[in-house]
Write a protein that holds these residues in place. Sequence first.
Motif, mmCIF file in Angstrom:
data_model
loop_
_atom_site.group_PDB
_atom_site.id
_atom_site.type_symbol
_atom_site.label_atom_id
_atom_site.label_comp_id
_atom_site.label_asym_id
_atom_site.label_seq_id
_atom_site.Cartn_x
_atom_site.Cartn_y
_atom_site.Cartn_z
ATOM 1 N N GLU A 299 25.502 -48.207 -35.684
ATOM 2 C CA GLU A 299 24.807 -47.111 -36.366
ATOM 3 C C GLU A 299 24.517 -45.960 -35.399
ATOM 4 O O GLU A 299 24.708 -44.787 -35.732
ATOM 5 N N SER A 340 25.391 -53.619 -44.769
ATOM 6 C CA SER A 340 24.363 -52.596 -44.528
ATOM 7 C C SER A 340 24.986 -51.316 -43.988
ATOM 8 O O SER A 340 24.609 -50.208 -44.382
ATOM 9 N N MET A 341 25.961 -51.444 -43.068
ATOM 10 C CA MET A 341 26.630 -50.254 -42.550
ATOM 11 C C MET A 341 27.520 -49.620 -43.604
ATOM 12 O O MET A 341 27.698 -48.396 -43.636
ATOM 13 N N LYS A 344 25.409 -47.200 -45.544
ATOM 14 C CA LYS A 344 25.161 -45.945 -44.819
ATOM 15 C C LYS A 344 26.415 -45.070 -44.802
ATOM 16 O O LYS A 344 26.327 -43.838 -44.875
ATOM 17 N N ARG A 347 26.976 -43.078 -48.107
ATOM 18 C CA ARG A 347 26.213 -41.843 -48.296
ATOM 19 C C ARG A 347 26.909 -40.643 -47.668
ATOM 20 O O ARG A 347 27.008 -39.578 -48.277
ATOM 21 N N PHE A 354 23.611 -36.918 -43.119
ATOM 22 C CA PHE A 354 23.022 -38.138 -42.565
ATOM 23 C C PHE A 354 21.861 -37.740 -41.666
ATOM 24 O O PHE A 354 21.643 -36.554 -41.384
#
Length: 547
Positions: A299, A340-341, A344, A347, A354
């Motif tokens: 991330e 989970s990544m 992200k 989006r 971001f």
Amino acid sequence: MKTHFPVLPDKGQQKSGNQILTVLTQNPETKYCEFDLGECRTDFLPLLYEMGRIATETGNLSDVLDVLLTLMQEHLKVVRGMVSLYEPGSGKIFIHKSCGLTETEVIRGTYDLGEGVIGRVVETGQAIVIPRIGEDPDIIARIPNRNARADQNLSFLCVPILRDGKVMGTISAERIYDKPDLLKLDVEILSILAATTAPAAELHLLELAQTRALEENRRLRSALQDRFKPTNIIGNSKPMQEVYGLIEKVIRSKTTVLILGESGVGKELVASAIHYNSCNADGPFVKFNCAALPESIIESELFGHERGSFTGAANLRRGRFEKADGGTIFLDEVGELSLSMQAKLLRILQERSFERVGGNVTIQVDLRVLAATNRNLKEMVDKGTFREDLYYRLNVFPVTIPSLRERGADIATLAEHFVARFSTEMGIHVERIAPSAMSMLMCYHWPGNVRELENIIERAVILSEGGAIEDAHLPPSLQVPMLSEIANSGGGILDARLGKAEQDMIVEALKIHKGNMTETANHLGLTRRILGLRMAKHNLNYKDYRS
């Protein structure tokens, strides 16, 4: 005789009346030498003021030097004057502007650091005075057509243009020889003029460096664009022609592209071809392998982080997406990202925005996203290991790169290309691949695709002798009997093909399990004994696949 003067402006002192400027002489025991500005023309100070104003307000070096050379000619009685600039990028010192010099003298006025009087002044940052040019061999040797007798009464003065301790260049002047004290005074006056010139010289050199960097950047990008043209990718088979057609279509837009194919087929090469031939070609091309780093830092790598956002975050860090703004980001092995990544990443694909880790400021970017994977994302969606919404966001324009066994017509072309490349790089004379060796390459099933072929040819070039790659230079996995040999030995063509298929399957399983007989047998659904018998039939040894 040369005299060196450290440039120390703080040694100048103001005095009352016409005794405006006083200078320390070289000998510490000598009294101050005084200069009466009343003897100069009354427009000296207005011109000096005008020079300072131009340097401060516009920073235009050409205008500043016009006034500087006027001051040198009218008030210092300079016969020849020049301003030389030092370009650290090239290491050259060149005449930027001059008066009293011929065109030939200007062209010849290029120095290396430490070369000649000007080169030494740039190197040391100290002024140099030569009372009589005719007695100095360096200057006479530099300009052989000069008359030593005529120059007998000329002095040469050179002072550095300093800015924050860095030498930007020099101001040089030739004038009729006068008293030594007046030469020392001239050095101080030239140093003041150099200090006034320094900001404009620094700005000019900075702009010059930026211009050259942009030109070099454009040159490199043009070279990359030529290198990664679809027509320059090796292969003319029908499957590759279809890939070229897709690349030609997608480069016209900023559409997200999903590049699919087995490991080693050249997905990164296709991504480069898309970027360097698209409307984003002038922007950055940022690559990121999603499988190369632990999930805990992916991330931060992709989105960046703010200072103090976690232990070890000592400074603000820009992520890969931020660095790719205005260009392209290539996400290789995107199928390896955690759920989970994936959320992200979804989006930024939707909104192109971001926040950095630990930050609350939304960053907007304009870029194209290229993603690649060797996994079947549709199957992963069905199993719940890959987000369906992300899959459809990435799969806007899929490009599937065929495996090497699907483009058999390209094997010979690729092999010859790699032979030419490696023989040049290594300085080993290899002209060709022997027909029997080429047949072995054509019959192999290439589980490692183009990357495996490249590695095999590199090894073969190292081993080759006599200018040709022979059978013995190829690895054991390719040392298999030809179908024609099997058929001629008594079996039919069907038996030959079945035997070849069986051998290929065993070789591939041995490679996958690195010669482990138990795992290879389980993979093929055989017992160790049956596997051993079939390996003996095909003259295979598990030890050849352990590395």
